[in-house]
Enzyme design. Structure first.
Site, PDB file in Angstrom:
ATOM      1  N   CYS A 129      26.250  47.194 -13.266  1.00  0.00           N
ATOM      2  CA  CYS A 129      27.544  46.926 -13.911  1.00  0.00           C
ATOM      3  C   CYS A 129      28.468  48.145 -13.923  1.00  0.00           C
ATOM      4  CB  CYS A 129      27.324  46.408 -15.333  1.00  0.00           C
ATOM      5  SG  CYS A 129      25.929  47.154 -16.174  1.00  0.00           S
ATOM      6  N   HIS A 241      31.978  48.116 -20.759  1.00  0.00           N
ATOM      7  CA  HIS A 241      31.561  49.475 -20.425  1.00  0.00           C
ATOM      8  C   HIS A 241      32.813  50.335 -20.175  1.00  0.00           C
ATOM      9  CE1 HIS A 241      27.576  48.041 -20.226  1.00  0.00           C
ATOM     10  NE2 HIS A 241      27.290  48.223 -18.952  1.00  0.00           N
TER      11      HIS A 241
END
Ligand SMILES: NC(=O)c1ccc[n+]([C@@H]2O[C@H](COP(=O)([O-])OP(=O)(O)OC[C@H]3O[C@@H](n4cnc5c(N)ncnc54)[C@H](OP(=O)(O)O)[C@@H]3O)[C@@H](O)[C@H]2O)c1
Length: 343
Positions: A129, A241
C-alpha cells in the site's frame, strides 16, 4: 462482454473494499463470488445494494472464473494463486508473495500498465500500500527531471494490518480512557496514543520487511536505477497512509513546476495552499481514490531536491482500487476475454 469475478478474502478489510469498488465502478461482471475461509462460510457481505453469501475457498472450483481478486495474505496466496491460475483465471494478488517474482508483473496502472503485456504465470501482483501511492506521485516527476534518490518516512494507518488491527486500536483507546489494562495482540507495542517504528518482521540488515518492500517494489515498478530508503512507522490512524518524501533529481525542477506537473498527473490531486488547512490529512483521504500531494517545497540541502507530503487511502489506491484498476486495464486492452459469452 461481462466477466465472472471471484474475490478471495471478501470478509477482510481489503476484500470488502474490493466489493465496494467493483460495485461503484460498475465493473462489467456477469457474476461476483465472495470467498473466505471456512470460518466465514454462509455469512453475508455487502455488495452494491444487496449482499453476497460467503463461500469457502477450500471447496471452490475456479473453472469458468475469469478474474480472481486475492486478498487473503501471503500463505493463502502461495498455495492458491497457482492453483487458481491453473484453472484458467487471471489472479490479481494483494499479498507480498509474488511481487518480486521476475515472472509476475507488479503493477500500478498509472505508472507501468505495459508490464501487463506479459503475464507468464497467470498471476499479477498489487504492490504494498505504501509503495502504490508513492510511485503514483513519483512517476510524473521522474519523467520530468529524472529521480536519483528518494528518502521516505511513512505514517501508516492500522487498517493496513487488517481488520483485527483496527479493533485493537479501538479497544486500546477505550482501555486508556477507562483505565483498563492494555492488551496487545496484533502490534508489538501499544498503538493507542503511540507510534511504532516497526511494520512486518526485522531483517538482518536492520530494516523491517515493510521498509525493504518499499525500496525494491519502487525500483521494480518505476526504475531500478532509483535509490530508495524508507522508514516505516505505524500510527494510531484508522484509514489512510501518509508519507514525508524527500526526492533528489538528476535535473533541476522547481516546486512550482512540480506542482504544475502533478496537477495534470493521472491519479494525483494537489492540495497545496501554504495556509492553515491547505494540505491533506488521512481523515480527508479516507474513502477517496486519489493520491493527494501537499507541502511541495524545495529541499535546500541538495542540488536538485524537493520535499512532498503524500496521503492516500491505503485500502483503496493501496489495495482494492489498484487491483480493480488492473482488471480494468486487462479488459480495456483486450488482454483477457470472458470464458462465457454474456447471454
Ligand atoms: N490493508 C491494506 O492496506 C493492504 C494493502 C495492500 C495489501 N494488503 C494485503 O491484502 C491481504 C489482506 O489484507 P486485509 O487487510 O484485508 O486482511 P484482513 O482484514 O485480516 O482479512 C483477511 C482475509 O483473508 C481471509 N482468509 C484468511 N485465511 C484464509 C484462508 N485460509 N482461506 C481463505 N480465506 C482466508 C479472511 O477470511 P476470514 O474472515 O474467513 O478469516 C479475510 O477475508 C494481505 O495479504 C495484506 O498484506 C493489505
Amino acid at each position: 462482454m461481462a466477466y465472472k469475478v471471484a474475490v478471495v478474502g471478501a470478509t477482510g478489510n481489503v476484500g470488502r473494499e474490493m466489493l465496494s469498488v467493483l460495485s461503484e465502478r460498475k465493473f462489467p461482471a456477469s457474476e461476483v463470488v465472495a470467498l473466505a475461509s471456512t470460518r466465514s462460510t454462509g455469512t453475508d457481505v455487502s455488495f452494491g445494494d444487496g449482499t453476497l453469501k460467503i463461500k469457502a475457498l477450500d471447496y471452490y472450483d475456479f473453472h469458468g472464473t475469469d478474474i480472481c481478486l486475492m486478498s487473503a495474505g501471503s500463505s493463502v496466496s502461495k498455495e492458491w494463486s497457482p492453483r487458481i491460475a491453473a484453472q484458467g483465471a487471471i489472479v490479481i494478488d494483494n499479498s507480498s508473495q509474488w511481487r518480486m517474482d521476475r515472472e509476475v508483473p507488479l503493477v500500478v496502472p498509472e505508472v507501468n500498465a505495459d508490464a501487463l503485456n506479459t503475464i507468464k504465470k497467470g498471476i499479477i501482483a498489487n504492490p504494498n500500500c505504501s509503495t502504490a501511492q508513492l510511485v503514483v506521485a513519483l512517476k510524473p516527476l521522474h519523467d520530468a527531471a529524472k529521480i536519483k534518490r528518494v528518502v521516505v518516512s511513512t505514517y501508516q494507518s492500522v487498517s493496513g494490518a487488517g481488520k483485527e488491527a483496527m479493533d485493537e486500536l479501538f479497544r486500546q483507546t477505550r482501555a486508556v480512557f477507562v483505565a483498563d489494562p492494555i492488551e496487545k495482540h496484533k502490534f508489538t507495542k501499544q498503538i493507542a496514543f503511540n507510534v511504532i517504528p516497526h511494520i512486518d518482521v526485522f531483517l538482518d540488515s536492520g530494516y523491517t520487511k515493510e521498509e525493504w518492500k518499499m525500496m525494491v517494489e519502487t525500483q521494480k515498478i518505476l526504475d531500478p536505477d532509483i535509490q530508495v530508503v524508507a522508514t516505516c512507522v505505524r500510527v494510531p490512524v484508522f484509514i489512510g497512509h501518509s508519507e514525508a518524501v524527500s526526492i533528489e533529481f538528476e535535473n533541476p525542477i522547481t516546486a512550482d513546476r512540480a506542482r504544475t506537473i502533478l496537477r495534470s498527473a493521472p491519479g494525483v490531486l494537489v492540495i497545496d495552499k501554504r495556509e492553515d488547512e491547505g494540505y491533506i490529512t488521512p481523515v480527508e483521504a479516507a474513502g477517496e481514490d486519489a493520491t493527494y500531494v501537499s507541502r511541495i517545497r524545495k529541499d535546500p540541502t541538495v542540488e536538485n531536491g524537493l520535499l512532498l507530503w503524500v496521503v492516500s487511502d491505503n485500502l483503496r489506491k493501496g489495495a482494492a482500487l489498484n487491483t480493480v484498476q488492473i482488471a480494468e486495464v486487462l479488459i480495456n486492452r483486450k488482454l483477457i476475454t470472458p470464458k462465457r459469452k454474456a447471454a
